[in-house]
Design a protein around this motif. Structure first.
Motif, PDB file in Angstrom:
ATOM      1  N   ASP A  35     -31.319-112.934  65.531  1.00 19.39           N
ATOM      2  CA  ASP A  35     -32.338-113.960  65.765  1.00 19.39           C
ATOM      3  C   ASP A  35     -33.736-113.360  65.923  1.00 19.39           C
ATOM      4  O   ASP A  35     -34.594-113.929  66.583  1.00 19.39           O
ATOM      5  CB  ASP A  35     -31.988-114.787  67.005  1.00 19.39           C
ATOM      6  CG  ASP A  35     -31.927-113.948  68.271  1.00 19.39           C
ATOM      7  OD1 ASP A  35     -31.879-112.695  68.174  1.00 19.39           O
ATOM      8  OD2 ASP A  35     -31.932-114.531  69.373  1.00 19.39           O
ATOM      9  N   LYS A 123     -38.912-112.858  68.237  1.00 17.31           N
ATOM     10  CA  LYS A 123     -37.893-113.882  68.018  1.00 17.31           C
ATOM     11  C   LYS A 123     -38.158-114.677  66.741  1.00 17.31           C
ATOM     12  O   LYS A 123     -39.300-114.980  66.406  1.00 17.31           O
ATOM     13  CB  LYS A 123     -37.838-114.838  69.211  1.00 17.31           C
ATOM     14  CG  LYS A 123     -37.190-114.247  70.456  1.00 17.31           C
ATOM     15  CD  LYS A 123     -35.700-113.980  70.229  1.00 17.31           C
ATOM     16  CE  LYS A 123     -35.030-113.455  71.481  1.00 17.31           C
ATOM     17  NZ  LYS A 123     -33.581-113.162  71.259  1.00 17.31           N
ATOM     18  N   PRO A 125     -37.303-118.270  65.272  1.00 18.92           N
ATOM     19  CA  PRO A 125     -36.762-119.576  65.670  1.00 18.92           C
ATOM     20  C   PRO A 125     -35.838-120.194  64.629  1.00 18.92           C
ATOM     21  O   PRO A 125     -35.046-121.080  64.967  1.00 18.92           O
ATOM     22  CB  PRO A 125     -38.021-120.431  65.871  1.00 18.92           C
ATOM     23  CG  PRO A 125     -39.054-119.796  65.005  1.00 18.92           C
ATOM     24  CD  PRO A 125     -38.758-118.327  65.020  1.00 18.92           C
ATOM     25  N   THR A 126     -35.923-119.748  63.380  1.00 15.86           N
ATOM     26  CA  THR A 126     -35.093-120.341  62.318  1.00 15.86           C
ATOM     27  C   THR A 126     -34.431-119.233  61.494  1.00 15.86           C
ATOM     28  O   THR A 126     -34.731-119.076  60.299  1.00 15.86           O
ATOM     29  CB  THR A 126     -35.935-121.243  61.399  1.00 15.86           C
ATOM     30  OG1 THR A 126     -37.045-120.471  60.872  1.00 15.86           O
ATOM     31  CG2 THR A 126     -36.466-122.446  62.150  1.00 15.86           C
TER      32      THR A 126
END
Length: 273
Positions: A35, A123, A125-126
């Motif tokens: 992620d 990070k 997010p998708t």
């Protein structure tokens, strides 16, 4: 070739013996958590362009001319995949990967020349395309309602178990609790959204596809494959008309397990994509 997930500064200076490697490209293969995306900043480059010294950033991994994500699964323009640098300069831009894998590739035939870069992560997010390490873990691929292909790749033989599946079926208020079970050979039945399971000897291409599945199935306990290929791959194809999601586990096959029932991988890649 160096493979690392350790964040920090990296520095390379060509040794005197480098003249023996004038046509050899080397690489630092960067990997982050599923992620996360990778950020690379070249803070120092001293590589004469006239000597064919060059350092490049690749969005993804490349090995023997094969790429992850492959061209069909790369969700940006092809020109966004590469950045190349030479000369003596500081690079101001921060280079970002689209997934948890990136490559710093370099060729430095002139002794004493080199470069340095800083590698960090942030990070995502998708997350869509995911390069997997050898440890067992639960992974989810989803298209977020977009017309994109997402893939999960492990560079080892592996066992795959599907934990839940919602692919190729439109869900609304009337049908959201409906279970269709798992359909097989979906790509051969003119279904636009499906998941391919298989493996190969290259990053980009399947040598064999063991199944192509779709449907709504919250407990598909009997769907388990052992893929005895150098590369194991799960690929979700999405038209953009549906919200697709698949959750699975993938586990590296141990040496003693290769004799168990499973799918052996042809040594010659298939033409099927």
């Amino acid at each position: 070739m160096t493979v690392t997930s350790e964040k920090g500064y990296y520095y390379y200076k060509a040794p005197r013996e480098t003249y023996k490697m004038e046509n050899v490209a080397c690489g630092v293969y960067l990997m982050a958590n599923p992620d996360e995306i990778i950020e690379v900043h070249f803070d120092y480059v001293d590589m004469p362009c006239e000597n064919n010294d060059i350092v490049s950033f690749v969005d993804g991994w490349e090995l023997n001319g094969s790429y992850f994500p492959n061209d069909e699964d790369y969700n940006k323009l092809d020109r966004d995949r590469f950045r190349e640098y030479c000369g003596k300069k500081r690079i101001k831009e921060i280079l970002e990967s689209s997934q948890n894998a990136a490559l710093v590739r370099y060729q430095v035939p002139k002794a004493g020349k080199g470069f340095s870069f800083y590698f960090t992560t942030r990070k995502n997010p998708t997350p869509c395309n995911i390069l997997v390490e050898s440890s067992t873990y639960v992974y989810t691929l989803r298209n977020y309602g977009q017309r994109i292909n997402c893939s999960l790749l492990l560079m080892n033989p592996a066992k795959i178990q599907i934990l839940s599946l919602t692919v190729g079926i439109n869900i609304n208020e009337k049908s959201k609790y409906m279970e269709t079970g798992t359909f097989h050979n979906c790509d051969q039945n003119r279904i636009s959204d499906y998941v391919q399971i298989g493996g190969g000897v290259e990053l980009a291409q399947y040598s064999i596809i063991t199944d192509t599945i779709c449907g709504i199935d919250s407990i598909p306990g009997d769907i388990m494959d052992a893929i005895f290929c150098g590369v194991t791959k799960i690929r979700m194809v999405s038209s953009g008309n549906m919200n697709n999601l698949i959750t699975l586990t993938i586990d590296k096959v141990k040496a003693e397990e290769i004799a168990e029932p499973g799918v052996l991988c042809p040594t010659i890649p298939s033409q099927r994509k």
